[in-house]
Design an enzyme around this catalytic site. Structure first.
Site, mmCIF file in Angstrom:
data_model
loop_
_atom_site.group_PDB
_atom_site.id
_atom_site.type_symbol
_atom_site.label_atom_id
_atom_site.label_comp_id
_atom_site.label_asym_id
_atom_site.label_seq_id
_atom_site.Cartn_x
_atom_site.Cartn_y
_atom_site.Cartn_z
ATOM 1 C CG ASP A 167 -7.931 4.540 0.951
ATOM 2 O OD1 ASP A 167 -7.454 3.070 0.637
ATOM 3 O OD2 ASP A 167 -6.964 5.359 1.410
ATOM 4 C CG ASP A 217 -2.023 0.823 1.112
ATOM 5 O OD1 ASP A 217 -2.216 1.692 0.374
ATOM 6 O OD2 ASP A 217 -2.943 0.673 2.439
#
Length: 939
Positions: free
Chosen positions: A613, A538
């Site tokens: 996200d 990430d």
């Protein structure tokens, strides 16, 4: 973690969840974009110096001159194998080398000879080989046109927007820009020129004016400030721009990542589409803002032709799109038709990048499949994942401890829901130190992993590319001692805030750093790891919480190159190093699985990506479809979105609909934010648990088909999840569709993405074709809009008549548990009573399919009332214990008997049932091994 960071995070992770647009630049706030966009279409100042033309077996070179400032450029033209043309433009004699993107192309693209057809004082005409394709170079103003017969396929600089900001000496200091070394570049180290050579190169030819020295200095050319951050710009202005015109084209696609429609919109009156890898906090939908990844590839499509443009540049890039049909109302378009408007549709595209060179690949198609193959020949194909990675993944930030992991794992068994991977986010580490475990929450990671392995399940742990600055942390100490961190403009280690607090950023552009990083995944280095543990990268944009636009300063240094030159490459290098580490730890035997958030062209070679996200909102569910479709068009098939939405809490209806949608998208993972309530599938009442269970089980039953599609994506570059126009390129009704999609050629999916929906309208393409509802077996004609009443349990999916799809009906707790289970074949007959399909089988996890040709690849064909299986790979060797237990034929007639014949001459009669109301024939218990030849004859 310092108190300021705690306060900053508290502000971000509470209260209103929405993107703060003020954290991210618009074009007007990006100095080079503003400068370039201020240039309007018109007469180009560039002309070709035809007397400098050189033609060899591999390329044409030609100098261009800017008549305004007398700076010369070098044009290189290549005719590439596979119907592609490459155009490179660089300064003829730059003050220092300009960055050229390495490590993205899988090799030097093979060339074919260009032949000179004609030449005069106005330009030259070159042959591009077959189909009367010609490349026309016009001299004044400089322009390139690619033609086929009398048709112009594409033009470069037809609007005069070629602009190349040459490197120069800053006049207010009289200091020459510091020379760069050539580490990590493809530029010849001997190419750096001294001042005398540079001046000589830019001296005008006889009869030309002296170069002008009074060029205008604008704000932001040598220094730029955004909010509290100043970009020092030691090399000055270096941006580039080039326009492309596409006659006859109204539809363009690609250039992910943007939360926008599949068909790209005209940018007149707004910002261009931006390509600059950024950590964007809960992004907005239908917006051209940059997101986590950047792939500078655009496809154009019309009923006549598909083409592609690959702009190989890793700097911040903006893409402007305009069209002479954009903004016209339906009435206006009808009026044009009635009045016989002679205006040819045209789309114009302009690429603007902050630095580097112009290096563009024009993929001439002419079909969508051709363009996919052409792009794959340049940057490679989708990595072939382990079969288990195509199953269901359960994740949240964060599962608290080993006991929590065990309880969630058992919960899936208790509720009879299959899953393959459980994920651990950043809280599993010892104080956000990656490659470690929290000694209190995860004291025995191998015991935890072994418990999963006993159930044939797996785990993914997060390893982010920001490293806690801590003298007691082994990873940090080794990176610092080896000099592997990215450097600040002043030469010290670049540091910024991220999850651990003060963090260093490894320089993944350095191959030595990548090799060291890969070695850290060895079982004796990553303590507690096992063979059933995989990796999640990430924050690899990279994310820097206190950096400009939440990322790294552009004047940070990777070796001697600035981050500005290669920013969009960073995420690719992180994922590459991690994937190589997982391969190396197994001695090169096991296929890796690595998920990354940031990506670039070529990232498909290293694993999966997701859309970042998102939020638990219906609009985010809807936008996941065009976002993944866009990625598939440019090589990245392994895409998915966080099921349920990362931020906020979904309603039960939204959660169920998201599972139903995600089950038919390539990467299928549920994920949720730390501050959201738990949302394991059984926490919403027995009715919703049953609905989610059914969606997940549909995914598992279809895994043989998913695996076959990924095998083809790996070998040919064809997308797994694709827009309808890819298979129906002349059907204009499909060109703007992005609420439904195809999986391969043979499954059409129209997820329900509207709150409270009681029906959806699906478009079934193909005049003269038929489609079968996979749940009811109802037959529908193609070339129609079909209204489908839906309930909360509905997932509209259709199988194309003429196809054969393999499924496994015995769904177990994980995909590995289904390895030896039998297949059911679904044969959907076309109106001509024909069907064809494939089955691919290997061990599901090693490279033996490639290195040792250990796989099974079968072709199923139904014709003349006979269904047969034959070997598509006679040179391969693999044995399966799976067999064919049932055959379901849709659109069938009732036979008097069904006879199974095998190559050894044996014949046996099969039991069958026939449903006359639905024309469905079910053949029971053929019992034949899935890897053998056989034929079933219906009489």
């Amino acid at each position: 973690m310092g108190p300021l960071l705690v306060l900053w995070l508290a502000g971000c992770l509470s209260g209103t969840w929405a993107v703060d647009r003020g954290n991210f630049k618009t074009c007007d706030q990006s100095a080079f974009c503003k400068r370039q966009r201020a240039l309007k279409p018109g007469q180009s100042p560039y002309r070709a110096l035809l007397e400098t033309l050189e033609l060899t077996n591999t390329k044409l070179t030609l100098q261009l001159i800017n008549d305004n400032n007398k700076v010369r450029l070098l044009l290189e033209l290549y005719r590439l194998q596979g119907n592609m043309t490459r155009v490179k433009i660089n300064e003829l004699k730059p003050l220092k080398p300009r960055f050229e993107v390495p490590d993205v192309l899988i090799n030097d693209p093979p060339t074919e000879p260009l032949s000179l057809l004609s030449r005069d004082e106005n330009g030259v005409v070159l042959s591009l080989g077959a189909d009367s394709q010609r490349l026309i170079v016009s001299a004044k103003p400089f322009r390139l046109d690619i033609m086929e017969g009398r048709e112009v396929l594409l033009s470069l600089n037809s609007r005069g927007l070629l602009a190349f900001e040459h490197l120069r000496i800053r006049k207010d200091t009289c200091q020459e820009v510091m020379s760069l070394s050539l580490s990590h570049s493809k530029v010849d180290p001997e190419g750096t020129e001294n001042k005398e050579e540079t001046e000589a190169a830019n001296e005008p030819a006889e009869g030309e004016e002296e170069a002008k020295e009074d060029e205008k200095v604008e704000d932001g050319m040598w220094e730029e400030t955004f909010k509290s951050h100043t970009d020092s710009k030691p090399n000055g202005p270096s941006s580039i721009s080039l326009d492309f015109s596409l006659p006859g084209v109204e539809n363009v696609y690609g250039i992910p990542e943007h939360a926008d429609s599949l068909k790209l919109k005209a940018t007149d009156g707004g910002d261009p589409y931006r390509l600059f890898n950024l950590d964007v906090f809960q992004y907005e939908v239908f917006n051209p803002m940059a997101l986590y990844g950047a792939i500078p590839v655009m496809l154009s499509h019309s009923a006549q032709r598909t083409m592609g443009i690959f702009w190989l540049n890793a700097a911040e890039t903006w893409v402007d799109i305009s069209s002479n049909t954009a903004g016209k109302t339906v009435f206006g378009q009808m009026l044009d038709y009635v009045q016989g408007s002679s205006e040819t549709p045209q789309t114009d595209v302009r690429w603007i990048s902050e630095s580097g060179i112009i290096d563009v690949f024009i993929m001439l198609g002419p079909t969508p499949t051709d363009v996919f193959s052409q792009y794959a020949s340049l940057t490679g194909t989708q990595a072939f994942p382990p079969l288990s990675a195509l199953a269901y993944h359960q994740c949240r930030w964060n599962y608290n401890d080993q006991e929590d992991v065990a309880a969630v794992d058992q919960g899936f068994d208790d509720h009879d829901i299959p899953y393959d991977f459980i994920w651990l986010d950043i809280e599993h580490t010892d104080g956000k130190r990656y490659f470690t475990w929290d000694p209190h929450k995860f004291p025995q990671p191998k015991d935890m992993l072994q418990g999963l392995l006993d159930k044939r399940r797996k785990m993914v742990t997060i390893v982010d590319p920001h490293i806690k600055v801590d003298s007691s942390y082994k990873i940090h100490n080794e990176i610092r001692s080896k000099g592997f961190y990215v450097k600040s403009k002043d030469g010290g280690d670049y540091e910024g805030w991220c999850w651990p607090g003060n963090s260093g950023y490894p320089d993944f552009t350095n191959p030595e750093m990548r090799a060291w990083w890969a070695s850290m995944f060895a079982y004796d280095q990553y303590e507690g790891s096992m063979e059933n543990m995989y990796t999640w990268n990430d924050m690899n944009e990279p994310s820097v919480f206190n950096g400009p636009e939440v990322t790294m300063h552009k004047d940070a240094l990777h070796g001697n190159w600035e981050n500005r030159d290669l920013h969009n490459l960073y995420g690719l290098y992180v994922q590459r190093a991690t994937a190589e580490g997982l391969i190396e730890r197994s001695g090169g035997v096991e296929r890796p699985f690595v998920l990354a958030r940031a990506f670039f062209a070529g990232s498909q070679r290293y694993g999966a990506v997701w859309t970042g996200d998102n939020a638990a909102e219906w609009e985010h569910l809807k936008i996941s479809i065009p976002m993944c479709l866009s990625l598939g068009l440019v090589g990245v098939s392994f895409c998915g979105a966080d099921v349920g939405g990362f931020f906020k809490s979904p309603s039960t209806e939204l959660l169920v609909r998201w599972y139903q949608t995600g089950a038919y998208q390539p990467f299928f993972r549920a994920h949720a934010h730390l501050d959201t309530p738990r949302r394991e599938p059984w926490l919403f009442g027995p009715e919703n648990t049953a609905l989610i269970r059914e969606a997940v089980r549909q995914r598992y039953a279809l895994l043989p088909y998913w695996y076959q599609l990924f095998y083809h994506a790996h070998h040919s570059g064809q997308p797994v999840m694709r827009p309808l126009w890819v298979e129906y390129p002349q059907d204009t009704a499909t060109f703007s569709m992005d609420d439904q999609f195809l999986l391969g050629r043979d499954l059409l999916v129209h997820p329900v993405t509207e709150e409270g929906a009681r029906g959806v309208t699906a478009y079934l393409p193909g005049k003269g074709e038929v489609w079968f509802d996979v749940h009811t077996f109802q037959k529908h004609n193609g070339a129609q809009n079909l209204y489908i009443p839906v309930t909360i349990s509905s997932i509209p999916v259709f199988q194309r008549g003429g196809s054969i799809i393999s499924r496994k009906a015995r769904v177990r707790r994980s995909s590995s548990c289904m390895e030896h289970d039998p297949y059911t074949l679904f044969v959907a007959l076309s109106p001509k009573r024909f069907a064809q399909g494939e089955l691919y089988i290997d061990d599901g996890h090693t490279f033996n399919f490639d290195k040792q040709k250990q796989f099974i690849h079968r072709r199923f064909s139904f014709a003349n009332n006979a269904l047969s299986s034959r070997n598509l790979a006679p040179g391969s060797q693999f044995t399966t214990f799976s067999w064919v237990e049932k055959i379901v034929i849709l659109g069938a007639s009732k036979p008097s008997k069904a006879t199974l014949k095998t190559p050894d001459g044996k014949e046996s009669q099969l039991e069958f049932e026939f449903d006359a109301s639905m024309s469905v024939l079910t053949l029971r218990k053929p019992g034949v091994n899935a890897g053998l030849d056989w034929t079933v004859v219906l009489q």
